[in-house]
Write a protein that holds these residues in place. Structure first.
Motif, PDB file in Angstrom:
ATOM      1  N   GLU A  36      30.998 -51.272  15.518  1.00  0.00           N
ATOM      2  CA  GLU A  36      32.171 -50.739  14.822  1.00  0.00           C
ATOM      3  C   GLU A  36      31.784 -50.145  13.468  1.00  0.00           C
ATOM      4  O   GLU A  36      30.782 -50.538  12.854  1.00  0.00           O
ATOM      5  CB  GLU A  36      33.192 -51.852  14.615  1.00  0.00           C
ATOM      6  CG  GLU A  36      32.678 -52.947  13.685  1.00  0.00           C
ATOM      7  CD  GLU A  36      33.504 -54.222  13.743  1.00  0.00           C
ATOM      8  OE1 GLU A  36      33.835 -54.736  12.656  1.00  0.00           O
ATOM      9  OE2 GLU A  36      33.771 -54.720  14.853  1.00  0.00           O
ATOM     10  N   ARG A  72      33.684 -48.954   9.676  1.00  0.00           N
ATOM     11  CA  ARG A  72      34.918 -49.050   8.897  1.00  0.00           C
ATOM     12  C   ARG A  72      35.124 -47.792   8.052  1.00  0.00           C
ATOM     13  O   ARG A  72      34.234 -47.374   7.311  1.00  0.00           O
ATOM     14  CB  ARG A  72      34.891 -50.280   7.980  1.00  0.00           C
ATOM     15  CG  ARG A  72      36.227 -50.536   7.266  1.00  0.00           C
ATOM     16  CD  ARG A  72      36.195 -51.846   6.492  1.00  0.00           C
ATOM     17  NE  ARG A  72      36.002 -52.983   7.374  1.00  0.00           N
ATOM     18  CZ  ARG A  72      36.973 -53.616   8.011  1.00  0.00           C
ATOM     19  NH1 ARG A  72      38.222 -53.199   7.868  1.00  0.00           N
ATOM     20  NH2 ARG A  72      36.722 -54.647   8.786  1.00  0.00           N
ATOM     21  N   ASN A  86      34.713 -46.840  16.714  1.00  0.00           N
ATOM     22  CA  ASN A  86      33.468 -47.173  17.389  1.00  0.00           C
ATOM     23  C   ASN A  86      32.980 -45.940  18.142  1.00  0.00           C
ATOM     24  O   ASN A  86      33.473 -45.639  19.231  1.00  0.00           O
ATOM     25  CB  ASN A  86      33.697 -48.345  18.357  1.00  0.00           C
ATOM     26  CG  ASN A  86      32.401 -48.920  18.893  1.00  0.00           C
ATOM     27  OD1 ASN A  86      31.517 -48.178  19.311  1.00  0.00           O
ATOM     28  ND2 ASN A  86      32.298 -50.249  18.903  1.00  0.00           N
ATOM     29  N   TYR A 115      43.139 -49.595  16.921  1.00  0.00           N
ATOM     30  CA  TYR A 115      42.933 -49.040  15.588  1.00  0.00           C
ATOM     31  C   TYR A 115      43.271 -47.556  15.499  1.00  0.00           C
ATOM     32  O   TYR A 115      42.890 -46.756  16.359  1.00  0.00           O
ATOM     33  CB  TYR A 115      41.482 -49.261  15.152  1.00  0.00           C
ATOM     34  CG  TYR A 115      41.162 -50.718  14.926  1.00  0.00           C
ATOM     35  CD1 TYR A 115      41.505 -51.341  13.733  1.00  0.00           C
ATOM     36  CD2 TYR A 115      40.541 -51.480  15.920  1.00  0.00           C
ATOM     37  CE1 TYR A 115      41.234 -52.691  13.525  1.00  0.00           C
ATOM     38  CE2 TYR A 115      40.265 -52.817  15.721  1.00  0.00           C
ATOM     39  CZ  TYR A 115      40.616 -53.423  14.516  1.00  0.00           C
ATOM     40  OH  TYR A 115      40.352 -54.747  14.328  1.00  0.00           O
ATOM     41  N   ARG A 163      36.014 -53.594  18.459  1.00  0.00           N
ATOM     42  CA  ARG A 163      35.292 -54.622  17.702  1.00  0.00           C
ATOM     43  C   ARG A 163      33.932 -54.925  18.326  1.00  0.00           C
ATOM     44  O   ARG A 163      33.818 -55.272  19.498  1.00  0.00           O
ATOM     45  CB  ARG A 163      36.100 -55.922  17.616  1.00  0.00           C
ATOM     46  CG  ARG A 163      37.442 -55.820  16.919  1.00  0.00           C
ATOM     47  CD  ARG A 163      37.410 -55.085  15.596  1.00  0.00           C
ATOM     48  NE  ARG A 163      36.553 -55.635  14.590  1.00  0.00           N
ATOM     49  CZ  ARG A 163      36.957 -56.340  13.535  1.00  0.00           C
ATOM     50  NH1 ARG A 163      38.247 -56.604  13.365  1.00  0.00           N
ATOM     51  NH2 ARG A 163      36.089 -56.760  12.639  1.00  0.00           N
ATOM     52  N   ASN A 187      30.427 -56.611  16.335  1.00  0.00           N
ATOM     53  CA  ASN A 187      29.715 -56.982  15.114  1.00  0.00           C
ATOM     54  C   ASN A 187      28.932 -58.266  15.340  1.00  0.00           C
ATOM     55  O   ASN A 187      29.139 -58.949  16.352  1.00  0.00           O
ATOM     56  CB  ASN A 187      30.695 -57.132  13.945  1.00  0.00           C
ATOM     57  CG  ASN A 187      31.833 -58.090  14.260  1.00  0.00           C
ATOM     58  OD1 ASN A 187      31.645 -59.294  14.359  1.00  0.00           O
ATOM     59  ND2 ASN A 187      33.042 -57.525  14.447  1.00  0.00           N
ATOM     60  N   GLU A 235      33.649 -61.269  14.412  1.00  0.00           N
ATOM     61  CA  GLU A 235      34.937 -61.063  13.752  1.00  0.00           C
ATOM     62  C   GLU A 235      35.814 -60.162  14.618  1.00  0.00           C
ATOM     63  O   GLU A 235      35.418 -59.057  14.979  1.00  0.00           O
ATOM     64  CB  GLU A 235      34.735 -60.438  12.374  1.00  0.00           C
ATOM     65  CG  GLU A 235      36.035 -60.244  11.614  1.00  0.00           C
ATOM     66  CD  GLU A 235      35.824 -59.648  10.237  1.00  0.00           C
ATOM     67  OE1 GLU A 235      36.812 -59.179   9.646  1.00  0.00           O
ATOM     68  OE2 GLU A 235      34.673 -59.636   9.757  1.00  0.00           O
ATOM     69  N   LEU A 236      37.024 -60.645  14.913  1.00  0.00           N
ATOM     70  CA  LEU A 236      37.941 -59.885  15.763  1.00  0.00           C
ATOM     71  C   LEU A 236      39.180 -59.405  15.018  1.00  0.00           C
ATOM     72  O   LEU A 236      39.835 -58.459  15.462  1.00  0.00           O
ATOM     73  CB  LEU A 236      38.381 -60.734  16.958  1.00  0.00           C
ATOM     74  CG  LEU A 236      37.325 -61.014  18.023  1.00  0.00           C
ATOM     75  CD1 LEU A 236      37.926 -61.850  19.133  1.00  0.00           C
ATOM     76  CD2 LEU A 236      36.780 -59.719  18.582  1.00  0.00           C
ATOM     77  N   THR A 260      31.050 -59.959  21.307  1.00  0.00           N
ATOM     78  CA  THR A 260      32.009 -60.144  20.220  1.00  0.00           C
ATOM     79  C   THR A 260      33.350 -60.603  20.757  1.00  0.00           C
ATOM     80  O   THR A 260      33.925 -61.590  20.296  1.00  0.00           O
ATOM     81  CB  THR A 260      32.187 -58.827  19.430  1.00  0.00           C
ATOM     82  OG1 THR A 260      30.934 -58.434  18.885  1.00  0.00           O
ATOM     83  CG2 THR A 260      33.188 -59.007  18.301  1.00  0.00           C
TER      84      THR A 260
END
Length: 563
Positions: free
Chosen positions: A426, A428, A436, A466, A502, A504, A508-509, A537
């Motif tokens: 992913e 940000r 992604n 997202y 997601r 990583n 972290e979700l 993940t």
């Protein structure tokens, strides 16, 4: 309110860049319409699509854009903008159109909460927990005879409730059909109920169902936000095509030829004639259909019914329903607490939980519609555990899948493409949203394979949690239906491709971990569901690992390396 104050303090150019304003604009035409309203057509360059039809705006001069006439955005394209305003703008241009913060709904809801705390009724006592939940005695009615067994049980239980009736409608179970049958029953018993929902689309669907069942339905709302099929039901359309239409047309023609002083008198006559027509239609209507937002802003013109039926109740924040609770004696709420709840900016748990979910947690009886008419057997099996295994596909859809047009995607109705170990991590954005790129490439591969295999582009939808990923999906696939999971709730498609984003190394979700979001994602699909994500993940969440395991057991798991 803080965001609005910040925007109002910025120059027009900054507000245009933020999608909160349009300008500079020149007025092309000014046309007087019904109810003394004015439609204004404006022209400008490089116009964006940040304003939505029905949104409250102000039309003012570029130098003082917040000082002008109030109205609503009707629509536009790359070169023109159409507004409906309360009065004709005065002065010279150029002009600007800016978003207007409308706090009337929030103020009405705040007042309703204060009133609820000071005045008691049986309905309010139940909602406040002053009375214990009760199990209603079922009230069957001939209007329910065409419903399937679980629908009829749920409808009869809700009709038998004296103050609060609840209907649990998982995806595809015909909840709107059930509510339409209940509206017919209520009218037959001498009531004139309201039909409400949070979204315009849901109100349209419920209004059209009730109208098709033979009821006289009036749809109240901003015309720009009402779907085309429901426009003939709107109050405005019925006035302009009703018994007083001829008088209104004559008055408008006289106004166009009149002097300024005469025009003002004629406009007063138009408003009086319009109000008289509105009263006649509302007095004779069997069902009034509107959004909860319209109830807050236009509810004063309506006579309180005994019963209000609310669709999408699991997506409504509680203050909106307290406004309704102060006006009716009985509420029938339909929804699904296993779908996404209200969308609120506040993180207060009391606002994030719907009234429907709270009542269920407090012990109110909640009959469930058990037969769904959307998903094939394999997709149903992915979501059925959420409903304790009590959700089943109807025989007409259980075996409805895509033929093996585009292997490896259509040879199994459920697929998961695992990106673990492929480096598709992913990213940000500055805005905080995630995307992604690797998943986007794989989604593109799947779409191309499906299209090459003979699957129609109109049968495919792409969903993602997202907005940053969605923007890139839409740029790459402009001809394919797409949306965020939240926005796609209530919709469906033959093929749904989900990009979970997601990926990583800290597992972290974020909000993707919400099991309701996964339930919505899967249950949008009718014939084929394809999930794309990092099992390493996603699998740290129990519900995602169970989904992946079920898909693998059905022969639908595929590693990205296999491509």
């Amino acid at each position: 309110m803080r965001e609005d104050a910040v925007l109002r303090g910025q120059p027009l150019a900054s507000r245009v860049a933020a999608g909160a304003a349009l300008g500079p604009l020149d007025i092309v035409t000014t046309e007087h319409r019904s109810r003394g309203r004015v439609n204004v057509l404006l022209r400008g360059k490089n116009l964006h699509d940040g304003l939505s039809p029905g949104e409250p705006v102000v039309l003012g001069p570029v130098g003082r854009p917040d000082v002008g006439v109030a109205g609503r955005f009707e629509g536009g394209d790359q070169g023109t903008v159409e507004l409906r305003v309360d009065a004709a703008p005065e002065g010279k241009g150029p002009w600007a159109v800016v978003k207007r913060l409308d706090l009337s709904s929030l103020e009405a809801q705040r007042s309703a909460l204060i009133r609820a705390a000071t005045k008691s009724t049986p309905l309010r006592s139940l909602l406040l927990g002053h009375e214990a939940p009760y199990r209603p005695d079922p009230l069957d009615h001939p209007a329910l005879r065409d419903l399937d067994p679980s629908q009829r049980v749920a409808a009869a239980a809700a009709l038998g409730a004296t103050e609060i009736g609840l209907v649990h409608g998982p995806p595809g179970t015909g909840k709107t059909q059930v509510l339409a049958g209940m509206l017919v029953a209520l009218v037959d018993m001498g009531e004139r109920p309201w039909a409400l929902a949070e979204s315009n689309a849901a109100v349209d669907q419920l209004a059209l169902r009730a109208s098709a069942a033979g009821l006289d339905v009036v749809r109240i709302g901003v015309s720009a936000r009402v779907g085309t099929a429901a426009l003939p039901l709107t109050l405005e359309h019925r006035i302009l095509n009703g018994a007083r239409a001829g008088v209104l047309q004559t008055l408008r023609r006289e106004r166009s030829r009149a002097s300024d002083d005469e025009a003002r008198e004629i406009e007063a006559a138009i408003r009086e004639e319009w109000q008289a027509a509105k009263r006649e239609i509302l007095e004779n209507a069997q069902v009034v259909a509107l959004t909860l937002g319209s109830l807050a802003t236009r509810g004063a013109e309506l006579v309180n019914p005994r019963t209000a039926v609310v669709d999408e109740a699991s997506q409504v924040w509680e203050p909106a329903l307290w406004l309704l609770a102060n006006r009716v004696k009985r509420m029938i709420l339909a929804g699904d607490p296993h779908q996404l709840g209200p969308v609120v900016k506040s993180q207060h748990p009391a606002l994030e939980r719907s009234l429907l979910a709270r009542l269920v947690d407090e012990g109110f009886h909640f009959p469930m519609l058990a037969t769904q008419y959307r998903m094939c057997q394999a997709i149903n099996d992915l979501v059925s555990p959420t409903y304790s295994g009590a959700l089943y596909p109807h025989a007409s859809v259980a075996g409805r899948t895509l033929t093996a047009l585009a292997p490896p995607w259509t040879d199994s109705p459920v697929r998961f493409l695992d990106t673990a170990g492929m480096g598709h991590e992913e990213v940000r954005e500055d805005s905080g949203s995630l995307y992604n790129p690797g998943e986007l490439d794989l989604v593109t591969r799947i779409v191309e394979d499906l299209l090459a295999g003979g699957v129609s582009s109109s049968s495919i939808a792409i969903v993602t949690p997202y907005s940053a990923q969605l923007a890139r999906i839409r740029e790459r696939h402009p001809g394919i239906e797409s949306g965020t999971v939240n926005a796609f709730q209530g919709r469906e498609q033959d093929v749904v491709i989900a990009s979970f984003v997601r990926s990583n190394d800290i597992a972290e979700l974020g909000f993707v971990s919400d099991p309701r979001r996964l339930n919505v994602t899967i249950s949008r699909a009718r014939r084929l569901f394809v999930g794309v994500g990092d099992a390493g993940t996603l699998g740290t969440s129990r519900v995602y690992q169970e989904m992946i395991d079920r898909i693998a057991a059905a022969g639908g798991y595929l590693s990205g390396w296999e491509l």
